[in-house]
Design a protein around this motif. Structure first.
Motif, PDB file in Angstrom:
ATOM      1  N   ARG A 156       0.818  -1.206   0.000  1.00  0.00           N
ATOM      2  CA  ARG A 156       0.000   0.000   0.000  1.00  0.00           C
ATOM      3  C   ARG A 156       0.856   1.262   0.000  1.00  0.00           C
ATOM      4  O   ARG A 156       0.496   2.256  -0.600  1.00  0.00           O
ATOM      5  CB  ARG A 156      -0.930   0.027   1.224  1.00  0.00           C
ATOM      6  CG  ARG A 156      -1.953  -1.066   1.246  1.00  0.00           C
ATOM      7  CD  ARG A 156      -2.862  -0.939   0.061  1.00  0.00           C
ATOM      8  NE  ARG A 156      -3.984  -1.853   0.216  1.00  0.00           N
ATOM      9  CZ  ARG A 156      -5.039  -1.809  -0.551  1.00  0.00           C
ATOM     10  NH1 ARG A 156      -5.139  -0.926  -1.500  1.00  0.00           N
ATOM     11  NH2 ARG A 156      -6.005  -2.674  -0.375  1.00  0.00           N
ATOM     12  N   LYS A 157       2.016   1.196   0.698  1.00  0.00           N
ATOM     13  CA  LYS A 157       2.866   2.373   0.803  1.00  0.00           C
ATOM     14  C   LYS A 157       4.297   1.926   1.091  1.00  0.00           C
ATOM     15  O   LYS A 157       4.516   0.970   1.823  1.00  0.00           O
ATOM     16  CB  LYS A 157       2.368   3.282   1.932  1.00  0.00           C
ATOM     17  CG  LYS A 157       3.161   4.559   2.106  1.00  0.00           C
ATOM     18  CD  LYS A 157       2.575   5.412   3.226  1.00  0.00           C
ATOM     19  CE  LYS A 157       3.395   6.676   3.426  1.00  0.00           C
ATOM     20  NZ  LYS A 157       2.869   7.476   4.547  1.00  0.00           N
ATOM     21  N   ASP A 159       7.836   3.737   2.462  1.00  0.00           N
ATOM     22  CA  ASP A 159       8.444   4.937   3.043  1.00  0.00           C
ATOM     23  C   ASP A 159       9.922   4.642   3.287  1.00  0.00           C
ATOM     24  O   ASP A 159      10.316   4.152   4.345  1.00  0.00           O
ATOM     25  CB  ASP A 159       7.742   5.305   4.353  1.00  0.00           C
ATOM     26  CG  ASP A 159       8.221   6.621   4.938  1.00  0.00           C
ATOM     27  OD1 ASP A 159       9.308   7.100   4.542  1.00  0.00           O
ATOM     28  OD2 ASP A 159       7.513   7.167   5.801  1.00  0.00           O
ATOM     29  N   ILE A 218       7.223  -0.157   5.414  1.00  0.00           N
ATOM     30  CA  ILE A 218       6.366  -0.543   4.298  1.00  0.00           C
ATOM     31  C   ILE A 218       4.998  -0.920   4.855  1.00  0.00           C
ATOM     32  O   ILE A 218       4.899  -1.562   5.906  1.00  0.00           O
ATOM     33  CB  ILE A 218       6.997  -1.705   3.497  1.00  0.00           C
ATOM     34  CG1 ILE A 218       6.185  -2.005   2.235  1.00  0.00           C
ATOM     35  CG2 ILE A 218       7.183  -2.939   4.368  1.00  0.00           C
ATOM     36  CD1 ILE A 218       6.896  -2.936   1.259  1.00  0.00           C
ATOM     37  N   THR A 219       3.951  -0.490   4.174  1.00  0.00           N
ATOM     38  CA  THR A 219       2.579  -0.814   4.574  1.00  0.00           C
ATOM     39  C   THR A 219       2.061  -1.885   3.622  1.00  0.00           C
ATOM     40  O   THR A 219       2.125  -1.709   2.400  1.00  0.00           O
ATOM     41  CB  THR A 219       1.680   0.428   4.516  1.00  0.00           C
ATOM     42  OG1 THR A 219       2.251   1.453   5.321  1.00  0.00           O
ATOM     43  CG2 THR A 219       0.271   0.105   5.010  1.00  0.00           C
ATOM     44  N   THR A 234      -4.337  -4.609   7.348  1.00  0.00           N
ATOM     45  CA  THR A 234      -3.333  -3.739   6.741  1.00  0.00           C
ATOM     46  C   THR A 234      -2.478  -3.201   7.873  1.00  0.00           C
ATOM     47  O   THR A 234      -3.012  -2.707   8.867  1.00  0.00           O
ATOM     48  CB  THR A 234      -3.996  -2.581   5.973  1.00  0.00           C
ATOM     49  OG1 THR A 234      -4.820  -3.123   4.936  1.00  0.00           O
ATOM     50  CG2 THR A 234      -2.952  -1.656   5.363  1.00  0.00           C
ATOM     51  N   VAL A 291       1.760  -1.644   9.092  1.00  0.00           N
ATOM     52  CA  VAL A 291       3.074  -1.102   8.767  1.00  0.00           C
ATOM     53  C   VAL A 291       4.142  -2.002   9.377  1.00  0.00           C
ATOM     54  O   VAL A 291       4.050  -2.371  10.543  1.00  0.00           O
ATOM     55  CB  VAL A 291       3.220   0.336   9.314  1.00  0.00           C
ATOM     56  CG1 VAL A 291       4.607   0.877   9.020  1.00  0.00           C
ATOM     57  CG2 VAL A 291       2.148   1.246   8.747  1.00  0.00           C
ATOM     58  N   LYS A 333       6.614  -1.429  -4.918  1.00  0.00           N
ATOM     59  CA  LYS A 333       5.944  -0.138  -5.018  1.00  0.00           C
ATOM     60  C   LYS A 333       4.460  -0.352  -4.727  1.00  0.00           C
ATOM     61  O   LYS A 333       3.968  -1.489  -4.794  1.00  0.00           O
ATOM     62  CB  LYS A 333       6.168   0.477  -6.391  1.00  0.00           C
ATOM     63  CG  LYS A 333       5.574  -0.311  -7.531  1.00  0.00           C
ATOM     64  CD  LYS A 333       5.954   0.295  -8.860  1.00  0.00           C
ATOM     65  CE  LYS A 333       5.338  -0.436 -10.035  1.00  0.00           C
ATOM     66  NZ  LYS A 333       5.501  -1.858 -10.072  1.00  0.00           N
ATOM     67  N   PRO A 334       3.732   0.706  -4.373  1.00  0.00           N
ATOM     68  CA  PRO A 334       2.302   0.542  -4.082  1.00  0.00           C
ATOM     69  C   PRO A 334       1.569  -0.174  -5.219  1.00  0.00           C
ATOM     70  O   PRO A 334       1.807   0.098  -6.394  1.00  0.00           O
ATOM     71  CB  PRO A 334       1.817   1.980  -3.906  1.00  0.00           C
ATOM     72  CG  PRO A 334       3.028   2.708  -3.401  1.00  0.00           C
ATOM     73  CD  PRO A 334       4.177   2.083  -4.164  1.00  0.00           C
TER      74      PRO A 334
END
Length: 98
Positions: free
Chosen positions: A33-34, A36, A42-43, A58, A60, A73-74
């Motif tokens: 999802r994300k 960083d 990472i999410t 979901t 982190v 990547k997302p």
């Protein structure tokens, strides 16, 4: 000779890992999802994590190896492994889903 073969066959089964150990080595599935990179996090929206006895959600994850974050990547579907260390969840392995 038959007795020896039977004994060896039975003894060989003693060295196989139990079924739950095989589950623990399988990668969990999820969707990124994300990412960083600055925060080394990472999410991931994931299914159940068998090795952590965790339901789908979901969440982190932190990473110890920032290079893992270059692999996703997302929107990417991934296989991954997470571990809990001192109350923190770390992503320890990340691969594209098959």
């Amino acid at each position: 000779m038959r007795k020896l073969m039977a004994i060896l066959a039975l003894a060989g089964g003693l060295f196989l890992p139990p079924a739950h150990a095989q589950e623990a080595t399988a990668l969990s599935q999820g969707e990124v999802r994300k990412v960083d990179k600055e925060a080394k996090k990472i999410t991931i929206k994931h299914g159940p994590l068998a090795n952590l006895d965790m339901p789908a959600m979901t969440m982190v994850f932190q990473v110890k190896d920032p290079a893992l974050l270059d692999q996703a990547k997302p929107g990417d579907k991934v296989g991954f492994r997470a571990e809990k260390e001192g109350g923190t969840y770390f992503l320890t392995e990340l691969k594209p889903a098959k």
